[in-house]
Design a protein around this motif. Structure first.
Motif, short mmCIF file in Angstrom:
data_model
loop_
_atom_site.label_atom_id
_atom_site.label_comp_id
_atom_site.label_asym_id
_atom_site.label_seq_id
_atom_site.Cartn_x
_atom_site.Cartn_y
_atom_site.Cartn_z
N UNK A 195 25.04 64.47 -21.46
CA UNK A 195 26.05 65.70 -20.21
C UNK A 195 26.98 66.09 -20.14
N UNK A 196 28.29 65.80 -20.78
CA UNK A 196 29.26 66.01 -21.19
C UNK A 196 29.70 67.25 -22.36
N UNK A 197 28.99 67.27 -23.01
CA UNK A 197 28.86 68.36 -24.07
C UNK A 197 28.87 70.37 -23.06
N UNK A 231 26.17 68.34 -13.07
CA UNK A 231 24.61 67.20 -13.30
C UNK A 231 25.53 65.82 -13.16
N UNK A 232 26.17 65.90 -14.38
CA UNK A 232 27.00 65.13 -14.96
C UNK A 232 27.14 64.21 -13.40
N UNK A 233 28.16 64.51 -12.83
CA UNK A 233 28.39 64.01 -11.69
C UNK A 233 27.52 62.82 -11.44
N UNK A 234 26.49 64.09 -10.82
CA UNK A 234 25.30 63.44 -10.44
C UNK A 234 24.47 62.10 -11.13
N UNK A 235 24.82 62.77 -12.53
CA UNK A 235 23.44 61.56 -13.25
C UNK A 235 24.82 60.41 -12.77
N UNK A 236 25.51 60.19 -13.15
CA UNK A 236 26.84 59.82 -13.36
C UNK A 236 26.43 58.45 -11.57
N UNK A 293 24.30 54.02 -8.71
CA UNK A 293 23.78 54.11 -7.29
C UNK A 293 22.44 53.09 -7.64
N UNK A 294 21.79 53.50 -8.49
CA UNK A 294 20.95 52.53 -9.23
C UNK A 294 21.01 51.41 -9.84
N UNK A 295 21.89 51.14 -10.33
CA UNK A 295 23.35 49.74 -10.56
C UNK A 295 23.69 48.47 -9.29
N UNK A 296 24.19 49.94 -8.29
CA UNK A 296 24.13 48.35 -7.25
C UNK A 296 23.23 48.41 -6.10
N UNK A 297 22.76 49.11 -6.49
CA UNK A 297 21.62 48.89 -5.84
C UNK A 297 20.46 48.15 -5.98
N UNK A 309 30.33 57.67 -2.67
CA UNK A 309 29.66 56.95 -3.61
C UNK A 309 28.91 55.81 -3.39
N UNK A 310 27.22 55.85 -3.48
CA UNK A 310 26.38 54.87 -1.83
C UNK A 310 26.90 53.37 -2.79
#
Length: 460
Positions: free
Chosen positions: A202-204, A229-234, A239-243, A407-408
Motif C-alpha cells: 500500500x506504500x506505492x 488505507x495504509x494508515x488504517x491497515x497499519x 491493533x491486532x498485535x496489541x489485542x 491508536x487502539x
C-alpha cells in the motif's frame, strides 16, 4: 461499453450531425436558388412569347403560320398557353388535354403579375399577366417546362455531398479513435499502476502526471485514499498485535493458574488463593473484552440521535470517577454562558450513553495519572459549539507519543505502570467524531495534560 468506445461514438455522432446539417443547408440553399432561377426563366419565356405573339397582333390577325414553333421553345419540354381577356385560349403549343389544369389556374391569376404554381413531378409552371400596350387588354400566359440542367446539377451536388459525408465519416471515426486513445492513455496508465497495488504494498502511489489536469486531481484523490488505507491497515495490524498480546496474557494466567490448582492444590486455602488469582485474570479479560466491544460499537451503526444535555452526561461521569478516586478533588467550572436566550443550555443531538462513556474515559485518565486537583470546564466556544476542557497536573506525555495515543491498545511510556489497556482515548475519539465533533490532547512533560472536546450544539 468502454469509455473509449463511448467517446468515439459520441464524437462521431456529433461530427456526423454537424456534417449532415451543413450538407442539408447547402442542398436546400442550392435547391431554392435553382427553383427561383428557373421561375425567373419561365417568366422571361412567357414575356418573350407575349411580346412576339400579343404585341405584334399575330394572335388577333391569325398570323401564327408565319412563325416557326421551335423559335419560341427556349426551355426543355416547354409548354406555352396564352388566354385572351375573355379567358379563351388564343394560343398553345401543348396538347388539348393539358388545358383543363390551366383553366383552373386562371382563377388564381388576378392581382399578382407573376404566380408560381405547385410543381408536378419535375415540371414547373408559372403564370403571368401580360398587357397589350395598344388597346390595354390583359392576357394571361401560362408557361411550364422541366429544368433538366438544374436537376442534373442537384443530383451531382447530392452525390458529391453523400460521398463527402461518407469520407468524412470514415475520417471522423479514425480521428475519434486516435483522440480517445490519446485522451485515455493516462487513464490506462493509472489503471495499470493501480492494478499493481495490493494489501501487501500500500506504500506505492499513482503518478500525478502534469499535476494540473483532471487526471492529476483524480490521482491525488487516489493517493490520498491510499494513504488513508495504509494508515488504517497499519492501525489494524497494530491493533491486532496489541489485542492478541493483551488477550493472551490474562488467558495464559487464567489457564496456568487453573492447571496448577487442579494438579497441586490439596487444601482449601490453596484452592482459594488459586481461585482469587483466576478471578483477577478473568476480570482483566472481561474488562479488555468490554473495551474492545465498546470500540466496535462506536465504529458500527449508531441508534438515532436524540436531544441530550451535555452537563447531565458530565455529571454522571463525575459521579463515577468520584467513587473510583475518592480522595481526588474535581473542580467543575462553567465558562461564560449565553444569557440572551430562552432555550435550554448544553443541548446537542447525540447518544447520552456514548457521550457519558467518552467523558468518563477522559476523567478516568486525569484521575489515574494525577494526584492533584482536576479542573473540568464547560463552555460555549461559539453559539453553535460546546466545549469541554479537562486539565490535570500529571506527568504529561512526550511530544513524540502524542500522535499515537489515539491508536487502539497503544500505551505511552508513562502509562505502562498504570492499570488500563490503551482503549479509552481511541474509543473517545471515535465517539466524538461520530457526533460531528473534535478531540484534541495537548500535553507537556512535567506540566500535565489537557483534553478538549468540541461538539456541535443545538442552535440557541
Amino acid at each position: 461499453m468502454l469509455i473509449r468506445n463511448k467517446l468515439m461514438l459520441r464524437f462521431t455522432l456529433l461530427v456526423l450531425g454537424i456534417q449532415l446539417s451543413f450538407s442539408a443547408f447547402i442542398y436546400y440553399f442550392n435547391a431554392s436558388t435553382r427553383a427561383q432561377r428557373f421561375e425567373h426563366r419561365l417568366a422571361n419565356s412567357g414575356t418573350l412569347a407575349g411580346r412576339i405573339l400579343v404585341r405584334t397582333y399575330k394572335l388577333e390577325a391569325r398570323m401564327l403560320n408565319s412563325l416557326r414553333w421551335a423559335d419560341l421553345l427556349t426551355l426543355p419540354q416547354e409548354q406555352i398557353s396564352i388566354y385572351g381577356p375573355d379567358n379563351t385560349l388564343r394560343y398553345s403549343n401543348a396538347d388539348a388535354g393539358s388545358q383543363a389544369m390551366n383553366r383552373a389556374r386562371l382563377q388564381l391569376m388576378v392581382k399578382e403579375p407573376v404566380v408560381a404554381f405547385p410543381r408536378e413531378g419535375r415540371r414547373e409552371t408559372v403564370g403571368l399577366l401580360f398587357s397589350d400596350t395598344g388597346n390595354g387588354e390583359q392576357y394571361r400566359i401560362i408557361v411550364s417546362a422541366v429544368d433538366q440542367v438544374g436537376w442534373a446539377h442537384l443530383r451531382q451536388l447530392a452525390l458529391l455531398l453523400g460521398l463527402g459525408n461518407l469520407g468524412a465519416l470514415i475520417l471522423t471515426i479514425l480521428a475519434g479513435w486516435f483522440f480517445a486513445e490519446s485522451a485515455l492513455r493516462p487513464v490506462a496508465r493509472i489503471t495499470q499502476q493501480a492494478g499493481r497495488i495490493s494489501a501487501t504494498n500500500l506504500g506505492r502511489r499513482l503518478s500525478e502526471g502534469n499535476g494540473r489536469d483532471e487526471l492529476a486531481q483524480l490521482a491525488r484523490v487516489f493517493n490520498s485514499m491510499l494513504r488513508g488505507l495504509q494508515q488504517a491497515f497499519e492501525g489494524q495490524k497494530s491493533f491486532l498485535a496489541h489485542a492478541s498480546h493483551e488477550l493472551r496474557t490474562p488467558l495464559t494466567t487464567l489457564t496456568g493458574t487453573l492447571e496448577t490448582a487442579l494438579e497441586y492444590d490439596t487444601s482449601l486455602p490453596e484452592a482459594k488463593e488459586s481461585m482469587a488469582q483466576s478471578l483477577d485474570a478473568a476480570r482483566r479479560l472481561s474488562s479488555l473484552t468490554n473495551g474492545l466491544l465498546n470500540l466496535a460499537k462506536a465504529e458500527g451503526a449508531l441508534p438515532a440521535f436524540a436531544p441530550v444535555r451535555l452537563d447531565e452526561c458530565l455529571n454522571q461521569a463525575l459521579v463515577q470517577v468520584r467513587a473510583t478516586y475518592p480522595g481526588r478533588e474535581w473542580r467543575l467550572v462553567f465558562g461564560t454562558l449565553p444569557t440572551e436566550t430562552e432555550a435550554d443550555l448544553f443541548m446537542l443531538p447525540g447518544n447520552a450513553e456514548l457521550l457519558t462513556t467518552a467523558l468518563l474515559n477522559l476523567l478516568d485518565n486525569a484521575g489515574k495519572y494525577s494526584a492533584n486537583p482536576v479542573r473540568v470546564e464547560v463552555d460555549y466556544a461559539d453559539a453553535r459549539t460546546l466545549l469541554v476542557r479537562i486539565t490535570d497536573a500529571g506527568p504529561g506525555i512526550a511530544p513524540n507519543e502524542l500522535n499515537r495515543i489515539y491508536e487502539p491498545l497503544y500505551r505511552a511510556t508513562g502509562a505502562l505502570t498504570r492499570p488500563g489497556y490503551g482503549l479509552g482515548l481511541s474509543l473517545t475519539q471515535r465517539i466524538v467524531q461520530r457526533h460531528g465533533g473534535r478531540l484534541e490532547i495537548t500535553s507537556a512533560l512535567g506540566q500535565g495534560t489537557t483534553a478538549s472536546i468540541w461538539l456541535p450544539a443545538t442552535p440557541l
